[in-house]
Scaffold this motif. Sequence first.
Motif, PDB file in Angstrom:
ATOM      1  N   ARG A   1      -7.942   0.029   7.801  1.00  0.00           N
ATOM      2  CA  ARG A   1      -6.773   0.996   7.593  1.00  0.00           C
ATOM      3  C   ARG A   1      -5.782   0.939   8.667  1.00  0.00           C
ATOM      4  N   SER A   2      -6.397   0.886  10.028  1.00  0.00           N
ATOM      5  CA  SER A   2      -5.453   0.550  11.123  1.00  0.00           C
ATOM      6  C   SER A   2      -6.077  -0.173  12.157  1.00  0.00           C
TER       7      SER A   2
ATOM      8  N   THR B   1       0.772  -1.315  -0.130  1.00  0.00           N
ATOM      9  CA  THR B   1      -0.035   0.050   0.117  1.00  0.00           C
ATOM     10  C   THR B   1       0.867   1.196   0.171  1.00  0.00           C
TER      11      THR B   1
ATOM     12  N   ARG C   1      -6.763  -1.923   1.539  1.00  0.00           N
ATOM     13  CA  ARG C   1      -6.970  -1.212   2.867  1.00  0.00           C
ATOM     14  C   ARG C   1      -7.857  -0.137   2.962  1.00  0.00           C
ATOM     15  N   VAL C   2      -8.980  -0.472   3.081  1.00  0.00           N
ATOM     16  CA  VAL C   2     -10.119   0.810   2.730  1.00  0.00           C
ATOM     17  C   VAL C   2     -10.972   1.046   3.999  1.00  0.00           C
TER      18      VAL C   2
ATOM     19  N   HIS D   1       0.715   4.263  -2.575  1.00  0.00           N
ATOM     20  CA  HIS D   1       0.494   5.576  -2.307  1.00  0.00           C
ATOM     21  C   HIS D   1       1.490   6.531  -2.946  1.00  0.00           C
TER      22      HIS D   1
END
Lengths: 56, 126, 461
Positions: C228-229, A50, C15-16, A54
């Motif tokens: 995401r986290s 990821t 990762r959303v 980005h």
Amino acid sequence: MALWTFLEYAAWGLSALFGAAIVADWIKIDTTYSEDVLTSSREGELEALTEQQHKA
Amino acid sequence: MARYTPPKQSKLGQLIDVIVLLVLAIGALYLPLWMGLAGSTKTPVPQDAPTWESLGQNPTMVEKWNQLGFTDPAAASDMITARFDYSFSWISLAVMVVVIVGYFVMMVRFSETEYREVIAEKFDGN
Amino acid sequence: MATTHEAPEKLGLLRVLGPAHVWALGVGIVLVGEYMGWNFAVGKGGAYAALIACWFAGTLYSCVAMIDSEVTSTVAAAGGQYTQAKHIVGPLMAFNVGLYLVFAYTMLEAANAITVGFLMDEVAKMMGTDGIDQRPFIILAIMFLAWLNYRGVLATLTFSLVITAFAFTAVILLFLFTTVLSGDSPMRHAELMTDLPYGWLGVLASMHFGLWYYLGIEGTTQAAEEVRSPARSLPFGTLAGIMTLLIAATLTWYVCVGLMPWEYLGQAGVPLFDAARLSGSTSLMVLLGIGTLFATLASANGCINDASRAWFAMGRDHYLPAWFGAVHPKYRTPYRSIIFLVPIALIFALGAPLDQVITFSILSGLLGYTFMPINIILFRKKWPLDSIKRGYEHPFHPIPSITLFTLCAVTYFAVFLGYGTQLIAMISFYIIVSLWFHFWRYRFVKRADQFTMPWPRPKGY
């Protein structure tokens, strides 16, 4: 009652439609991409991946 | 220590493995069903000409049964009198305990040997 | 259409997701248990037994949520408990846990689809037909949700979030309008409550379906690779979820037993919908009807999501054929696993009775809960608190593990009372596949590659 007969047919039809959509896309993907790309996901490599995306 | 290199599995082999798993899984659910051993059934106690009183229902309960669409006590009779049979034999209970405990012990044992191999290769490997 | 080189060299899940999605995934899967299924606990032991079971099962699941949150805040990968088992107990355990997950969720999905069909039938009957063919509606529910899942996780779980919030609000509104907000409350607890019809044995027996109030909350961990986290969101979403469910379960019990004789409630197909019917308000009835539909869809949706993640993770590690470890290059979903599980869900949804399917799901879940105390005890032993950083540390260790273990034993006994044959059949299945895995399938697995977490060497190895 006519309404429910209609709904039954509609449900059959929609099921077939969703099924066909999935299968069509599945075939398209499997023939477009190589098996190595498709199965390239590895556990635990995600963070690195990821971040890379980005930056790009 | 030497790293273990797994053999490459052919497409056919992969397919066979999936079929084996499927047959086993579906068998596990459907076998008891086919053999008629599945589930506990409730046994109703039929009454001749049941009334709400003989079924032990008070006026509030009767009102609720009516609202639910059971205006005739005979229609609700089976539902009200049906009871599960909870009797069991100690032998079958013992069998169950042995099977469950045995299963977990076996699994943890085998896992442990496999796990030691993983750790050894991960932390001592090259 | 994208060509091969447009896709990144390595595909991964995206990762959303945020904490609200985690909550929606957990609660969404479970909330349907309030709309159907929990009430079989009333049939097993009477109204009070169902309440005791509700709270004991609530304790069980609070332990599950705490233990799970601690481990998963450090193991952030798809597969959830499967990946935990792989890192902490060992490969065979992981294989079994992976199968528990897939079967628990796929069977729950089938149960949900059956309920959709049943609900449609009820509505059609109320509108004056003699009943309808339920099959097209069962199939449509599964096909639509599979399609949604196939197309991407963010849309899938946002959909879940909306319909879960609706279904939860419906339960709260039903409670409010049948108690405090109505001048003449339709509740008749004093007249409807009876003594325990089976005595205390019935209380034990009702633990079987008591699990149904919460079954699936542990599924939040499946999203670990798409949040995401994860270290923060997963514990937060999971613990918020279990609190939501404790409230919803107690309210559901209170409303239903105050409106229906227990003999009816104990066998009802859609108890909350029945409760709304008995409240005498048409708008409540419509609200709870839609709530039931939404709850079943949210649940089936989450189940497809979770089962496919577990199946995918096992394929990726070659525990299952590697073919399943594929990620869709555009939608970034484990698309082959999603497709594969559709016919299996259909077989059970169309061919098996509801209580059997539920039992199969509960048993798989129960085996998974039995694994958790083993898991956390070994985790604390192999990696004491100071050795790796945890996003969440559960309190009072090892009391939650011991509590969880004891409650599992009670529930095995409860299942044994009603469904002993299934229990044995199912364990035999797991024994056979374990042997199959250990002596055959494991040869295709790379040894060290399975251990992917950046942890130090476990203590004692």
